[in-house]
Design a protein around this motif. Sequence first.
Motif, short mmCIF file in Angstrom:
data_model
loop_
_atom_site.label_atom_id
_atom_site.label_comp_id
_atom_site.label_asym_id
_atom_site.label_seq_id
_atom_site.Cartn_x
_atom_site.Cartn_y
_atom_site.Cartn_z
N GLY A 196 53.19 29.75 15.06
CA GLY A 196 52.83 31.17 15.05
C GLY A 196 52.60 31.66 13.64
N GLN A 197 53.36 32.65 13.23
CA GLN A 197 53.22 33.24 11.91
C GLN A 197 54.07 32.52 10.86
N ASN A 198 54.73 31.44 11.21
CA ASN A 198 55.59 30.73 10.27
C ASN A 198 54.76 30.07 9.17
N THR A 199 55.39 29.93 8.00
CA THR A 199 54.76 29.29 6.85
C THR A 199 55.47 27.99 6.55
N VAL A 200 54.68 26.94 6.36
CA VAL A 200 55.26 25.63 6.09
C VAL A 200 55.71 25.57 4.63
N PHE A 201 56.96 25.27 4.41
CA PHE A 201 57.52 25.04 3.07
C PHE A 201 57.53 23.54 2.84
N THR A 202 56.49 23.05 2.16
CA THR A 202 56.30 21.61 2.05
C THR A 202 57.37 20.97 1.18
N TYR A 203 57.55 19.71 1.37
CA TYR A 203 58.54 18.94 0.62
C TYR A 203 58.19 18.90 -0.86
N ASP A 204 56.89 18.76 -1.17
CA ASP A 204 56.46 18.71 -2.57
C ASP A 204 56.73 20.05 -3.27
N GLU A 205 56.48 21.15 -2.59
CA GLU A 205 56.78 22.47 -3.16
C GLU A 205 58.28 22.61 -3.41
N ASN A 250 68.09 32.03 -13.16
CA ASN A 250 69.32 31.40 -12.66
C ASN A 250 69.96 32.20 -11.51
N LEU A 251 69.11 32.78 -10.69
CA LEU A 251 69.58 33.49 -9.52
C LEU A 251 69.30 32.65 -8.27
N PRO A 252 70.27 32.53 -7.37
CA PRO A 252 70.05 31.72 -6.17
C PRO A 252 69.05 32.38 -5.22
N LEU A 253 68.29 31.56 -4.52
CA LEU A 253 67.32 32.05 -3.54
C LEU A 253 67.84 31.83 -2.13
N GLU A 254 67.42 32.69 -1.22
CA GLU A 254 67.71 32.50 0.19
C GLU A 254 66.44 32.03 0.89
N LEU A 255 66.60 31.15 1.84
CA LEU A 255 65.46 30.59 2.56
C LEU A 255 65.02 31.59 3.63
N ASP A 256 63.77 32.02 3.54
CA ASP A 256 63.24 32.97 4.49
C ASP A 256 63.17 32.35 5.89
N ASP A 257 63.42 33.18 6.90
CA ASP A 257 63.41 32.68 8.28
C ASP A 257 62.02 32.24 8.72
N GLN A 258 60.99 32.74 8.05
CA GLN A 258 59.63 32.37 8.43
C GLN A 258 59.20 31.03 7.87
N LEU A 259 60.00 30.46 6.96
CA LEU A 259 59.66 29.16 6.38
C LEU A 259 60.13 28.04 7.29
N VAL A 260 59.27 27.07 7.50
CA VAL A 260 59.59 25.92 8.34
C VAL A 260 59.28 24.65 7.56
N PRO A 261 59.94 23.55 7.91
CA PRO A 261 59.69 22.29 7.19
C PRO A 261 58.36 21.67 7.58
N ASP A 262 57.96 20.71 6.78
CA ASP A 262 56.70 19.99 7.01
C ASP A 262 56.92 18.95 8.10
N VAL A 263 56.29 19.16 9.27
CA VAL A 263 56.50 18.24 10.39
C VAL A 263 55.77 16.92 10.20
N SER A 264 54.79 16.88 9.29
CA SER A 264 54.04 15.64 9.04
C SER A 264 54.54 14.92 7.79
N LEU A 265 55.77 15.16 7.43
CA LEU A 265 56.32 14.61 6.19
C LEU A 265 56.32 13.09 6.20
N GLN A 266 56.46 12.47 7.35
CA GLN A 266 56.53 11.01 7.40
C GLN A 266 55.29 10.34 6.83
N GLU A 267 54.14 11.00 7.00
CA GLU A 267 52.90 10.42 6.51
C GLU A 267 52.75 10.53 5.00
#
Length: 468
Positions: free
Chosen positions: A26-35, A256-273
Motif C-alpha cells: 500500500g502506502q508503505n515505503t521500503v527501507f532498503t538494507y543498503d540505505e 547523536n540523537l536516536p531515531l525511531e523507525l516509522d511504522d510506514q517503513l518496511v524491509p526489503d522483501v527481495s533482499l536475498q537477491e
Amino acid sequence: MQLKIKNNITILLVLLSICMFNYSFGQNTVFTYDEYLGFVKKFHPLVKIANLEISQAQANLLQARGAFDPKIEADFNSKNFKGNSYYSIFNGTFKIPTWYGIELKAAFENNEGLYLNPEQSLPNSGLTSVGITIPVLQGLVINQRMADLRKAKSQIKLSQAEQKMQAIEVLYEASLAYFNWKKNYDEVKLYEAYLKNAEIRLNGVQKLIEQGDKPAIDSVEAGITLKNRQLNLEESRFKLLKSKLELANFLWTTDNLPLELDDQLVPDVSLQESISASLKTNGLQLSNFSLDNHPKINALETKIELLSIDKKLKANMLLPKLDVGYSYISEPTYFSNYRFQDNKIGINAYFPIFLRKERGALKLAKQKIQAQEFELSLAKIQLTNKVKAQQNEINTVAKQKNIISELVAANTALLNAEEKLFNAGESSLFLINTRENNLVSAQLNKISIENRFLQSHVELFKTLANPD
C-alpha cells in the motif's frame, strides 16, 4: 439460489488460497538494507568512537615528535647582602635533539660577583659555546624518544585496523537486527493472510450451515482455527515491535540523537537477491580476498612491530652507556677567531655489572613477540578455514531454500485439492485445517531458512572484514 451461493463461496475460497501470499504494501515505503547500512556507517556512535581512536593515535604521534623539538633553557641566580653583590649567575642554552640520540647545543654564560666560585669565573663579556653530545654506545642506534616516535607511528596503523574491526562488528550486529526485523515482518504478513483466510472460511461455513449443507460442528472447527490465527498474529506482531526497537538502536542522526523507525517503513522483501552484492560476498569479490589486507592480521602484525621496537630498545640497554660531549668556547667578541684548544670536554660512563634487570627485560620482550607470532599464525589459519566454512554454509542453505520452496508449492497444491474435495462434499474442515497447518509450518520454515541464508552472508562478511 442455494446452488449459486454455494458456487460463489467455492470460487472465493479457491481465489483466496491462490492469492493469499501476494502481499501489497500500500502506502508503505521500503527501507532498503543498503540505505540502512549507510545510516549505520555514517552516524552510529561506536563508529564515531573508532574514528576518535585514530585521532588519539595521531595526537600521540604529535606528542612523540615533540621530543625532537628544539628547546631554549635559561637559568639565573643572584645574591645581594648588605650592599655587596655576592654573585650573579646566568646560563642560557639552546638545544636541538636529533634522530640518532645526538644533541646539538649552543650556550651563553655570564657570571660575576665578589664571592663567585672560582670555577665559575668568566670574562667580563661572558662566554659562548657551541657543542655536540654523542651517545657512543647505548642510545645511538635507538633510544627512548626514537622508540616512542616509532611506536606512535605504528599505533596509527593499529588504530586504523581496530577501527575497521569495530566498524565490522557494528555492521554485523546491525545486519542481524535488520534480518530479524525482516523475518518478523514476513511472519506478520503470513499470519495476516491466514487470518483473513480463516475469517472468510468461517463466514462461508456459517452460510453453508444455514443452508443445511454442513454440520454445525464445522463452525466450531473454523472458529478454533480463527482464534489460533489471531493468537499467532498477536505474537508475531509483538515480536515485530520488539525487533523494530532493536533495529532503532542502530539508527542515529548527525547530532547523536536516536531515531525511531516509522511504522510506514518496511524491509526489503527481495533482499536475498541483492545481499551478496551489498556485503561483497559474491564469488568475484572473494577471488580478491587476501589475508594481507585483513584488519585482524594487520592489527596482529602491528602489535608485533610495537613489541619489536621494545625488544630493540631493551637489547640496546645491554650496551654500556657512554656519552661524549665537546663544546667550543669563546668570548662573544672573539668568536670568529677559532681556537679549538678552547673547549669543554665531557665523558659520562655507566655500566651495571650483572645486567640482570636488562637481561630479564629483554627475555620478556622476546617471549611477548613469540606469543604474538603464535597468535598471528593461528589467526591466519582460522580465518582461511572460516571463509571456506562460510562459503559451504551459504551453498548448503541455498540448496535448502530450493527444497523448502518445493515443499511450500507441494503443500499449497494439497491444500487447494483438499478445498476442492471439501466443496464437493468429499472432505472435512479438519482435513483442510491440517493441510493448512502443514502449509503454514512449511512457509515458516521457508522464512527461517531465508533468514539463515542472510545471516550466513553477514557471517562471511564479518570474516572477510571489509567494511568499505
